[in-house]
Each structure stands twice: as structure tokens, then as C-alpha cells.
Design an enzyme around this catalytic site. Sequence first.
Site: not given
Length: 495
Positions: A199, A55, A449, A124, A378-379, A226, A81, A351, A382, A423-424
Site C-alpha cells: 500500500s 507510519s 528501526k 532499510n 517487508k524487511e 493494507s 526510519d 504488521d 516475514r 525489528h518486529r
Amino acid sequence: SSNSNNSSSSSNSSARLCGPSANGASTDMARGPIVVAPLAAPLDDVTWEVPGSKSITNRALILAALRDGRTRLRGVLHSDDTRHMRNALTAMGIEIVEEDATTFLVSGGTRRLRAPEKELFIGNSGTSVRFLCAFCCLVPGDVTLVGDEHMAKRPIGDLKSALEQMGVEVDCPTGCPPITIKGQSLPGGKVSMPGNKSSQYFSALMLSGCFAAEELHIQVEGTLVSLPYVEMTIKMVKAFGNDIEHDKEANNFVVKKAAGAASAEEADLLEYVIEPDASSASYPFALAAATGSSVKVPNLNGESMQGDFGFTDVLQKMGCTVEVGSDFTRVTGPSRGSLAGVDVDMHHISDTVMSLAAIAPLCSSPVTIRNVANIRIKETDRLEATVNELKRLGQNVTSGDDWLKIEPVLPITPAEIQCYADHRMAMSFAVLGMAVEGVTITDPDCTAKTYPGFWEDLDRVRGDAAAAAEPPTKKAKSEAESAADALVTAQVAEQ
């Protein structure tokens, strides 16, 4: 790490065992599924260095690109990213020199900007596409941002509308990328956006808004999700010499115009240090909670401007001990079987939702996560993905539009975790696999990512645990053998 070689798999003959055999694996080659092997013993005050914040890195790249003169960014994250962001900025005339593995020297300024020769691919990367949408308004010419098949499902209509409210011409037929910005200037003035989706739409306008033709007033409709990420953006804009006012009562932001451009020769070199990624730190912290370990993350403390550092507060409520020093944070988990469940609003630290959900099966009581509707865009969706995979592991899960509740069931049902190119998902459920047997991660490469070295770091701490679990006699013998080897090496060198 140990040098033993484990390549067998109990549940999937084509899967690799995540452990010593994975150590040093080339990230250039696609990995097959990984069977995550549990730790041999709890970790005793292990240090886990996490990479720089995605970020902060992507915000800093935008701010350095717009700032006249040179900016040195230290602690940058190298990931998919940030690579997409760097490539896009370079294609638009910004010079970025890699001074060492974690340091960029950026030569920026709006006068350097030019239209790219072709469309810009951003994979992405949500931060890249959103931040660049506003940035591209300042480019003299058309810029088209395209992503992969997952990006083509991620809505950007609210940001498109805000740009159009300023008079920018935007072409985005589906409301998701690809999106074409017909640049020349960012007019400024007054815009209004719903606050309930992302956000990053607001951060996008703030990062480039200082270079708008007029002062930019952004009205938030409803509650802004967020918020800590927007506060991070404001702090960074100020660190780069510009200003944003936040009127909490009126629920709006005023982005002040930047001071007149200096010549590149006059502008002083700005040094900016990027914090370790607090979202990525949630994995070592969750590992401590899940395995009764003690794990220290250096260079991250309570002064962090990243909201996801608040994940440590959640772990504290679950029975973990959290120690915050001047240049580190250490989390120590409770003994196995005594990690408490929790009922928590994760709206502002969304996140880390999966970091918590994935270790919920180990809790002594239910885990309820509330107010997280925004993680659906999100990606992947989730919330739905997390529910699906927990059920696959045999957990009792109920959910609604913005919440989920996990009632733990042990032992887990062995399962191959689907990652949804997220990724998460991969990293969160890998942590569960470090605590109990039966977790296979089907798409380990998606961690590139934001955290390309994740599996190598996991292997390293596994090696530490294996060493700690060795019987004292074996350990002493091993140390004696190492000393003897070192002596032989020294003698050969002398000859």
C-alpha cells in the site's frame, strides 16, 4: 526497576540477561544477544507508553516538507526510519528544527527544494524510499536513493512503473534500490498499479500527488493490501489542507491539486499531533495476553487512524478483556493456560502477524493466520522467518504462500531467535520470552528501526512485576529502608 545485577546466561555465555542489568544500557554500543527472562508475576494494571507512530511520523514529515510555511509536529518518533527521512528532507532544502525530544518545527514548501549534493542513504526504511520516490520528482535535479543490503532486495518496480506512466525518468536497473529519480515535476494524469504488494506505493503517490502538474488518477489493479494505511494517508492529506477522493466501486483514487502556494509569511503555523504507534502497542498488548497481565497504553483508543489497532479485536477473540477509554486502551489477558487459539485473516493488520504468531505456543488450541502474502516483501520474508523461528522453538508449524498454522507445543525448545535484521521479529519473540524460559534474541539492536527504547521499557515492566512478586514483609522492609534513606538525604541537605 530493581538495581540488582544479573549478567549470567544459562544458554549462551556471551549473551546478556534482559532484566535489571540491561536497564540504562547505552544504545550507542552494540548489544550482544539477550536472554529474555520471564516475568516474576503477572502485571497488575501497568502503564506502558509506546513512542509515536513511525507510519504517521514519516507521512507527516513529507506533508510538512511540501506545505508552505511552518508546521509543528508533536509526538514524533525518533528511530532509524524517521532519522533517514529527516536527513533526506534536510539534504533537499527542508529546514527541520528539533524543539524538544518529541517536537519538530518544519519549514517547508516546494520552492525550498533543491537537488542534494550526494546520494541519499535510507537504510532499510521502506516508508522512506517509497515516499521519497514520488517526492523527489518535485526536486529540480537528480536524486539517488540507496539503502543497505536488505533494502537492495526490496522490490519497488510497481512504483517505478507508475512514475514512468506519468513521464518521469527513473533509473532502477534491478527493480530494487538504488533508484535514481530525474526530477523537475510530478506530471500527474492517469496511472495504474497492482494492489497486491504494498500500500506504500499508493501512499507515496498520494502524499506528493497534490503538488502534481495535473490532477492525479490512480487505478488499483485487483485488491489493495493494507487498506487502513491508505485511509490513514487520505486523512492526513486532508488534515494538511488538501483532498483525495476514493471511489470504492471503481477501485480508484483521485488526488486533487493543492491550492495555490501561499508565501511563507502568509501561511499559518500548523500544529499536528502524532498518535502513539499502534503496531508497537501490539507488544504490550501481546504481553498482557501471554502472561495473564493487565497493561494499559495511554493516548491510543478506538479513534486511532491506524489499522493495527485492530489487533485488540484478535486478542479479544482469544479470551482477553479489552477496555477502550477516551485516552487509553487496556488489555487484560486470561489466566495462564487459557489463552485460546484463533483462525484469523490478518490481511489488513499484517504488521502484527508476528505479534500473534510469537505467542501462539502459549495457546490452548492452534493459531491459523491467513491472507498475508504481502509480508514476504517487508524487511525480510516475514512469513518464512516466522515459520523458521517457531520451528526452532519446537512448534508444529505448517504454511503456504499466504498462511501459516501453529500447533502449540509446551514446554518450548530453548532457542536463539534469528532476527533477520527485522525489528518486529526481535520484539515479537521477546514477548514470548517474558512468558516462558528459553528465548534468546540474537540481534536486539535491530529494534532501533522503530522502537529504540523497547528493551528499556521491557526492563521497566519487569521491575514492576518483580516488585509485585516481593513478599509483603520484604516489601514493607524495603519501603521502610527507602523512607529512612530519604530522611537521611533531607537531613544532609539541611546541614
